[in-house]
Design a protein around this motif. Structure first.
Motif, PDB file in Angstrom:
ATOM      1  N   THR A 154     -53.152  -5.665  -2.555  1.00  0.00           N
ATOM      2  CA  THR A 154     -53.649  -4.310  -2.291  1.00  0.00           C
ATOM      3  C   THR A 154     -52.831  -3.595  -1.217  1.00  0.00           C
ATOM      4  OG1 THR A 154     -55.207  -5.132  -0.630  1.00  0.00           O
ATOM      5  CG2 THR A 154     -55.999  -4.963  -2.902  1.00  0.00           C
ATOM      6  N   GLY A 155     -52.041  -4.351  -0.448  1.00  0.00           N
ATOM      7  CA  GLY A 155     -51.327  -3.741   0.662  1.00  0.00           C
ATOM      8  C   GLY A 155     -52.166  -3.621   1.910  1.00  0.00           C
ATOM      9  N   ALA A 156     -53.320  -4.277   1.943  1.00  0.00           N
ATOM     10  CA  ALA A 156     -54.201  -4.245   3.107  1.00  0.00           C
ATOM     11  C   ALA A 156     -53.785  -5.334   4.092  1.00  0.00           C
ATOM     12  CB  ALA A 156     -55.647  -4.463   2.675  1.00  0.00           C
ATOM     13  N   PRO A 157     -54.232  -5.266   5.347  1.00  0.00           N
ATOM     14  CA  PRO A 157     -54.006  -6.386   6.276  1.00  0.00           C
ATOM     15  C   PRO A 157     -54.570  -7.685   5.686  1.00  0.00           C
ATOM     16  CG  PRO A 157     -54.884  -4.474   7.445  1.00  0.00           C
ATOM     17  CD  PRO A 157     -54.966  -4.156   5.987  1.00  0.00           C
ATOM     18  N   LEU A 158     -53.856  -8.784   5.865  1.00  0.00           N
ATOM     19  CA  LEU A 158     -54.285 -10.040   5.244  1.00  0.00           C
ATOM     20  C   LEU A 158     -55.640 -10.502   5.779  1.00  0.00           C
ATOM     21  CD1 LEU A 158     -50.935 -12.039   5.038  1.00  0.00           C
ATOM     22  CD2 LEU A 158     -52.042 -10.608   3.326  1.00  0.00           C
ATOM     23  N   GLN A 159     -55.948 -10.156   7.047  1.00  0.00           N
ATOM     24  CA  GLN A 159     -57.271 -10.544   7.558  1.00  0.00           C
ATOM     25  C   GLN A 159     -58.390  -9.890   6.772  1.00  0.00           C
ATOM     26  OE1 GLN A 159     -54.793  -9.276   9.543  1.00  0.00           O
ATOM     27  NE2 GLN A 159     -54.916 -10.085  11.649  1.00  0.00           N
ATOM     28  N   ALA A 160     -58.091  -8.720   6.147  1.00  0.00           N
ATOM     29  CA  ALA A 160     -59.152  -8.009   5.412  1.00  0.00           C
ATOM     30  C   ALA A 160     -59.691  -8.853   4.270  1.00  0.00           C
ATOM     31  CB  ALA A 160     -58.604  -6.683   4.878  1.00  0.00           C
ATOM     32  N   GLY A 161     -58.831  -9.659   3.630  1.00  0.00           N
ATOM     33  CA  GLY A 161     -59.305 -10.528   2.570  1.00  0.00           C
ATOM     34  C   GLY A 161     -60.236 -11.603   3.084  1.00  0.00           C
ATOM     35  N   LEU A 162     -59.907 -12.165   4.268  1.00  0.00           N
ATOM     36  CA  LEU A 162     -60.767 -13.192   4.858  1.00  0.00           C
ATOM     37  C   LEU A 162     -62.103 -12.602   5.311  1.00  0.00           C
ATOM     38  CD1 LEU A 162     -58.080 -15.083   6.986  1.00  0.00           C
ATOM     39  CD2 LEU A 162     -58.949 -15.677   4.720  1.00  0.00           C
ATOM     40  N   VAL A 163     -62.060 -11.383   5.866  1.00  0.00           N
ATOM     41  CA  VAL A 163     -63.316 -10.725   6.278  1.00  0.00           C
ATOM     42  C   VAL A 163     -64.216 -10.514   5.067  1.00  0.00           C
ATOM     43  CG1 VAL A 163     -64.294  -8.585   7.187  1.00  0.00           C
ATOM     44  CG2 VAL A 163     -62.314  -9.620   8.312  1.00  0.00           C
ATOM     45  N   ALA A 164     -63.642 -10.007   3.964  1.00  0.00           N
ATOM     46  CA  ALA A 164     -64.450  -9.748   2.764  1.00  0.00           C
ATOM     47  C   ALA A 164     -65.011 -11.047   2.193  1.00  0.00           C
ATOM     48  CB  ALA A 164     -63.610  -9.030   1.714  1.00  0.00           C
ATOM     49  N   ALA A 165     -64.221 -12.131   2.213  1.00  0.00           N
ATOM     50  CA  ALA A 165     -64.708 -13.407   1.688  1.00  0.00           C
ATOM     51  C   ALA A 165     -65.856 -13.938   2.536  1.00  0.00           C
ATOM     52  CB  ALA A 165     -63.564 -14.416   1.648  1.00  0.00           C
ATOM     53  N   ALA A 166     -65.726 -13.832   3.867  1.00  0.00           N
ATOM     54  CA  ALA A 166     -66.789 -14.323   4.740  1.00  0.00           C
ATOM     55  C   ALA A 166     -68.059 -13.487   4.592  1.00  0.00           C
ATOM     56  CB  ALA A 166     -66.302 -14.314   6.195  1.00  0.00           C
ATOM     57  N   VAL A 167     -67.913 -12.160   4.587  1.00  0.00           N
ATOM     58  CA  VAL A 167     -69.086 -11.286   4.454  1.00  0.00           C
ATOM     59  C   VAL A 167     -69.747 -11.466   3.088  1.00  0.00           C
ATOM     60  CG1 VAL A 167     -69.839  -8.879   4.344  1.00  0.00           C
ATOM     61  CG2 VAL A 167     -68.243  -9.612   6.127  1.00  0.00           C
ATOM     62  N   GLY A 168     -68.917 -11.545   2.025  1.00  0.00           N
ATOM     63  CA  GLY A 168     -69.488 -11.749   0.704  1.00  0.00           C
ATOM     64  C   GLY A 168     -70.272 -13.038   0.616  1.00  0.00           C
ATOM     65  N   GLY A 169     -69.767 -14.093   1.240  1.00  0.00           N
ATOM     66  CA  GLY A 169     -70.486 -15.360   1.193  1.00  0.00           C
ATOM     67  C   GLY A 169     -71.776 -15.332   1.974  1.00  0.00           C
ATOM     68  N   VAL A 170     -71.733 -14.840   3.209  1.00  0.00           N
ATOM     69  CA  VAL A 170     -72.911 -14.911   4.075  1.00  0.00           C
ATOM     70  C   VAL A 170     -73.930 -13.834   3.722  1.00  0.00           C
ATOM     71  CG1 VAL A 170     -73.716 -14.762   6.453  1.00  0.00           C
ATOM     72  CG2 VAL A 170     -71.573 -15.948   5.933  1.00  0.00           C
ATOM     73  N   VAL A 171     -73.492 -12.570   3.632  1.00  0.00           N
ATOM     74  CA  VAL A 171     -74.448 -11.473   3.436  1.00  0.00           C
ATOM     75  C   VAL A 171     -75.008 -11.470   2.020  1.00  0.00           C
ATOM     76  CG1 VAL A 171     -74.738  -8.964   3.484  1.00  0.00           C
ATOM     77  CG2 VAL A 171     -73.320 -10.098   5.211  1.00  0.00           C
ATOM     78  N   VAL A 172     -74.139 -11.473   0.999  1.00  0.00           N
ATOM     79  CA  VAL A 172     -74.647 -11.475  -0.377  1.00  0.00           C
ATOM     80  C   VAL A 172     -75.359 -12.791  -0.680  1.00  0.00           C
ATOM     81  CG1 VAL A 172     -74.046 -11.197  -2.802  1.00  0.00           C
ATOM     82  CG2 VAL A 172     -72.784  -9.943  -1.072  1.00  0.00           C
ATOM     83  N   GLY A 173     -74.814 -13.904  -0.129  1.00  0.00           N
ATOM     84  CA  GLY A 173     -75.484 -15.179  -0.339  1.00  0.00           C
ATOM     85  C   GLY A 173     -76.898 -15.185   0.174  1.00  0.00           C
ATOM     86  N   ARG A 174     -77.146 -14.489   1.284  1.00  0.00           N
ATOM     87  CA  ARG A 174     -78.498 -14.468   1.846  1.00  0.00           C
ATOM     88  C   ARG A 174     -79.382 -13.403   1.223  1.00  0.00           C
ATOM     89  NH1 ARG A 174     -82.723 -15.111   2.509  1.00  0.00           N
ATOM     90  NH2 ARG A 174     -84.018 -15.435   4.362  1.00  0.00           N
ATOM     91  N   LEU A 175     -78.826 -12.244   0.909  1.00  0.00           N
ATOM     92  CA  LEU A 175     -79.645 -11.110   0.458  1.00  0.00           C
ATOM     93  C   LEU A 175     -79.605 -10.886  -1.049  1.00  0.00           C
ATOM     94  CD1 LEU A 175     -78.719  -8.497   3.229  1.00  0.00           C
ATOM     95  CD2 LEU A 175     -80.640 -10.113   3.210  1.00  0.00           C
ATOM     96  N   GLY A 176     -78.592 -11.400  -1.737  1.00  0.00           N
ATOM     97  CA  GLY A 176     -78.411 -11.084  -3.153  1.00  0.00           C
ATOM     98  C   GLY A 176     -79.478 -11.699  -4.039  1.00  0.00           C
ATOM     99  N   GLY A 177     -79.525 -11.180  -5.264  1.00  0.00           N
ATOM    100  CA  GLY A 177     -80.532 -11.645  -6.224  1.00  0.00           C
ATOM    101  C   GLY A 177     -80.041 -12.694  -7.183  1.00  0.00           C
ATOM    102  N   ALA A 178     -78.741 -13.030  -7.146  1.00  0.00           N
ATOM    103  CA  ALA A 178     -78.189 -14.099  -7.988  1.00  0.00           C
ATOM    104  C   ALA A 178     -77.752 -15.222  -7.056  1.00  0.00           C
ATOM    105  CB  ALA A 178     -77.011 -13.590  -8.818  1.00  0.00           C
ATOM    106  N   PRO A 179     -78.600 -16.239  -6.832  1.00  0.00           N
ATOM    107  CA  PRO A 179     -78.344 -17.225  -5.777  1.00  0.00           C
ATOM    108  C   PRO A 179     -77.018 -17.948  -5.901  1.00  0.00           C
ATOM    109  CG  PRO A 179     -80.585 -17.431  -6.629  1.00  0.00           C
ATOM    110  CD  PRO A 179     -79.880 -16.476  -7.527  1.00  0.00           C
ATOM    111  N   LEU A 180     -76.548 -18.198  -7.121  1.00  0.00           N
ATOM    112  CA  LEU A 180     -75.338 -19.003  -7.296  1.00  0.00           C
ATOM    113  C   LEU A 180     -74.088 -18.170  -7.543  1.00  0.00           C
ATOM    114  CD1 LEU A 180     -76.630 -22.058  -9.365  1.00  0.00           C
ATOM    115  CD2 LEU A 180     -76.669 -21.641  -6.913  1.00  0.00           C
ATOM    116  N   GLN A 181     -74.212 -16.846  -7.552  1.00  0.00           N
ATOM    117  CA  GLN A 181     -73.014 -16.015  -7.706  1.00  0.00           C
ATOM    118  C   GLN A 181     -72.302 -15.902  -6.362  1.00  0.00           C
ATOM    119  OE1 GLN A 181     -71.777 -12.253 -10.144  1.00  0.00           O
ATOM    120  NE2 GLN A 181     -73.202 -11.581  -8.590  1.00  0.00           N
TER     121      GLN A 181
END
Length: 876
Positions: free
Chosen positions: A59-86
């Protein structure tokens, strides 16, 4: 799978396992990390780490941005999302959109757009419109992903060759020949090694290969390429992770308002659709694993949309990429054995730890290796399976237009073009009508294929005028819609034909349908006037005449079981039946509704003669109504209630006409297709492979639930699927005779005893009363007494379904009865001889009618468990 009686052992009190019928098992109140979740989180983390860096690079974004999105997606969506295993994180499907936004608005504004898109998702989730996203044609979604995949692959190819990509696909294609002429050998070698490991690792043969495949292929590919580049001393651009203190966060959006709004809507659309479709796909993966589906419920799509929105708000605010559900990581999570949302959350925590503690290791990775990894992901997004699917459904034009639009114009524009093309295709199908005419034995047949609208009226009129006045005609309407203009054209022509002495028969594509004044599904005439649904014919498809049996053809004004017109809103079926609504009366097997018990008028039902045994099951037997608001028919030798016809014979009215109509449907549609096979069976004689012993319940269609054809099953049916032990004075040796004939004469290779849910015989056994008058039915049901005793015996294991205990006492007895009847079966001489010789197998089966789900008794297990039979089992 044979079903030998498992070894018995003491079991806990069965009442401890009881729960409400069809309710999911209780879940632990607090979060508890299991070993399965921990191992699955590690597997997902090892896949997510290189992919997140690769997508950020693309994407041309800072490489840390990918790690931030992976961490947030795992923790926030993992806790709040409606598909537990996605598993959520930076997705390849968002690469092109994000890259374009970064090029146009800069990184800080792109983060702000991500925050606004997350807020939009939160609003949509609160409005509970998540299901609306599933209305988008799959051809559009697959085309969008394919277009994004092509764009990613072409751009990353430049990095693989040692160059720098442009933001446009056309520019990348234009400069590709020049890039090929200036290829960098080291970069190409590292990329080729990455692709080779990525493709070969999942295909390693043998036992050793199976052990090695436990390591994710993306991790192995990037690690192997990094190690080789370091050993060979290649001088290549590598991952550069600046200090987190200089990491750029979201800023105030800057740019034209309309452009920003379009960008927010694009991110919202792509993130939402990809996440919701991913949640549905994960549901399918879970459903294919019964032991997992018993613990993990179906996805709550509105909650999933809320979780994705919250994650995008957090990720954008922290300077991360947009977040969406990711198919590769979700599939790996399920396949790795995850059983709860804890695995997704822990994977996010591991990404945070890696981002803080593994920076020196990550900075050894060559960018060419990450580019090859992302290019492979892009190529895989152009799925040949999806292309075959859309071709089979005649939507390849929608797919192609969407793909080309995304590649050459943009994601939002391509999706808009795809939606327009899908609407155009739907309108074309609505207006495409084929009208043919031919004469056969003096009868003129006019067939209309497709929807009959005003646009087809001129062609319909020309074809109808080919039929001579006064002739006999049959008009077959092979479609599901006819508007008022078409109806009037047909009606006027029909009246003209009748005036000249001709006859016109209007029939539907389903045999037996007679077209009266057409009405819609809600009971309204085509011109909007209220009316009654057309009950003049059966709506059963020729291949499935068992379907929708509430379309029985009574006399005018007749009602079905619920008192509503046939086929009307009052129609009931197993799915809506409540077992508490009916109760067995002692051992008579007759079921009395609560209203009937107190004398409240009920809907008329089929009457039973005083001495006739009742049909089995709660929906097929009922007492006669105290009042008769509409005429009904009778079966057997009894007379009907109310003013209905007295008998069910003949072909004039009532059940006799329904019988003749059903036979006519068979002769017209099915007989020509099976005549050759039946002729072969008539010549060679029957050679069934299975003896199938099941209940006489009318809802059990043995050939349907076993996918069998003529000559496959030798079927024995009786009330309660009972097998009288040999030597007992039952007064009826028909079951023993059928067993002997099947085993010794027909040489069947297996015998299946099949019980079912809602069995009226089991209900009668549970409600038995010693003072009940002795009847043939009472004497027959005595053979079920050992099953009742077995269920009450605390020293025996409790029969249950895989994943849950029996829903109630009736289901418990149904399961226990199958096991007990298998023991009775083994006591027969012919069966015991065949078992000793290894020529016969015994199977226990339970069929849940309301769920249309079959269960097989586990082979040789210590517990008496009936295992779920699903679609995945067909490949075994």
């Amino acid at each position: 799978m044979s079903a030998c009686t498992p070894t018995r052992h003491d079991d806990a009190n069965p009442k401890e396992h009881s729960h409400e019928p069809h309710s999911p098992p209780a879940r632990p109140r607090g979060p508890r990390l299991t070993g399965a979740d921990a191992s699955a989180s590690i597997a997902v983390f090892l896949i997510a780490l290189p992919l997140s860096l690769g997508i950020a690079l693309a994407t041309g974004a800072p490489l840390q941005a990918g790690l931030v999105a992976a961490a947030v997606g795992g923790v926030v969506v993992g806790r709040l999302g409606g598909a537990p295993l996605q598993v959520s994180g930076p997705a390849a499907g968002l690469t092109v959109v994000t890259a374009e936004l970064i090029q146009r608005y800069g990184w800080r504004t792109t983060c702000a757009i991500t925050v606004l898109a997350g807020l939009t998702q939160l609003g949509l989730g609160l409005l509970r419109v998540a299901r609306t996203a599933l209305a988008v044609s799959p051809a559009i979604v697959h085309g969008m992903l394919a277009g994004i995949g092509v764009t990613i692959a072409v751009a990353q190819l430049h990095i693989v060759l040692g160059g720098t990509p442009h933001s446009s696909v056309l520019l990348n294609l234009r400069d590709l020949p020049a890039q090929l002429a200036q290829v960098q050998t080291a970069s190409l070698a590292v990329s080729a090694l990455t692709l080779a490991l990525l493709l070969a690792w999942p295909r390693l043969p043998g036992r050793g290969g199976r052990l090695l495949r436990a390591m994710p292929a993306p991790l192995v590919a990037v690690t192997g390429a990094t190690a080789c580049a370091a050993l060979l001393g290649f001088s290549l651009p590598k991952v550069d992770l600046p200090s987190w203190s200089s990491h750029a966060l979201a800023g105030l959006p800057e740019g034209p308002v309309l452009g920003l709004i379009a960008a927010v809507l694009t991110i919202t659309l792509v993130c939402s659709v990809q996440s919701l479709l991913g949640a549905v796909a994960v549901d399918k993966l879970i459903a294919a694993r019964p032991e997992l589906s018993a613990r993990v419920g179906r996805a709550d799509l509105d909650r999933e949309l809320l979780g994705q929105g919250a994650a995008n708000v957090v990720s954008g605010a922290l300077g991360g990429l947009p977040v969406a559900g990711v198919a590769v990581r979700s599939t790996a999570n399920v396949n790795a054995g995850a059983v709860s949302r804890n695995s997704t959350m822990l994977h996010g925590v591991l990404v945070v730890i890696a981002a803080l503690l593994m920076v020196p290791v990550l900075e050894l990775i060559p960018l060419a290796s990450l580019a090859a990894l992302v290019m492979a992901v892009g190529i895989q997004m152009v799925s040949l399976h999806h292309i075959r699917t859309v071709t089979r459904h005649r939507e390849v034009l929608v797919y192609a237009v969407t793909t080309l639009g995304v590649v050459f114009i943009g994601v939002l524009e391509g999706v808009t073009l795809g939606i327009g093309m899908a609407v155009g295709v739907a309108l074309h199908r609505l207006t495409r009508t084929r009208i043919t005419h031919h004469e056969e034995e003096g009868v003129h047949h006019v067939r209309v294929r497709g929807q009959l609208t005003f646009l087809a009226v001129p062609r319909l009129s020309r074809t109808l005028h080919l039929v001579p006045q006064g002739a006999r005609a049959v008009v077959e309407l092979d479609g599901s819609f006819m508007d008022h203009a078409a109806y009037e054209a047909l009606q006027d022509w029909q009246n003209t034909q009748a005036a000249h002495g001709g006859t016109v028969e209007l029939v539907g594509r389903r045999t037996g349908v007679r077209i009266g004044e057409p009405t819609g599904p809600a009971g309204f005439h085509l011109d909007g006037r209220p009316g009654t649904p057309d009950t003049s014919g059966c709506r059963c498809h020729p291949w499935t005449p068992w379907r929708n049996h509430q379309c029985a053809i009574p006399e005018t004004g007749a009602s079905d079981r619920t008192g509503s017109p046939a086929g009307g809103p009052g129609t009931t079926d197993e799915a809506t039946h409540t077992p508490e609504d009916t109760k067995p009366s002692a051992l008579t097997g007759r079921l009395v509704t609560p209203s009937a018990a107190v004398g409240t008028p009920t809907a008329p039902t089929t009457a039973l003669a005083p001495g006739d045994p009742p049909a089995d099951g709660p929906e097929t037997t009922a007492t006669a109504s105290t009042t008769a608001p509409a005429p009904t028919t009778a079966t057997g030798t009894g007379t009907g209630t109310g003013t209905g016809t007295g008998t069910g014979t003949g072909t004039g009215t009532g059940t006799g006409r329904q019988l003749a109509r059903g036979i006519s449907a068979f002769q017209r549609n099915t007989a020509p297709l099976v005549r050759g096979e039946l002729a072969r069976l008539a010549r060679e004689g029957q050679q069934p492979s299975q003896l199938f012993l099941t209940c006489a319940d009318s809802r059990l269609v043995t050939s349907m639930i076993t996918s069998s054809g003529p000559g496959d099953l030798f079927v024995v049916r009786n009330v309660g699927n009972l097998v009288p032990p040999p030597g007992e004075e039952s007064g009826d040796d028909s079951v023993a005779a059928a067993i002997e004939y099947g085993v010794d004469v027909l040489r069947v290779r297996s015998i299946t005893v099949c019980g079912h849910s809602g069995c009226g015989a089991m209900q009668a056994l549970l409600a038995s009363d010693q003072d009940t008058v002795e009847t043939p039915l009472h004497r027959w049901l005595r053979h079920g007494g050992p099953s009742v005793a077995r269920m009450a015996d605390g020293s025996r294991p409790t029969a249950r379904l895989a994943g849950r205990a029996a829903a109630d006492a009736v289901e418990q007895l149904c399961l226990t009865n199958v096991i007990q009847q298998l023991e009775h079966l083994r006591a027969h001489d012919s069966v015991s001889r065949a078992l000793r010789a290894g020529e016969l197998e015994l199977h226990g089966m339970y069929f849940h009618v309301g769920e249309a789900q079959a269960y097989l008794l586990a082979d040789g297990g210590e517990d008496e468990v009936f295992d779920h039979v699903g679609v995945a089992d067909l490949s075994a």
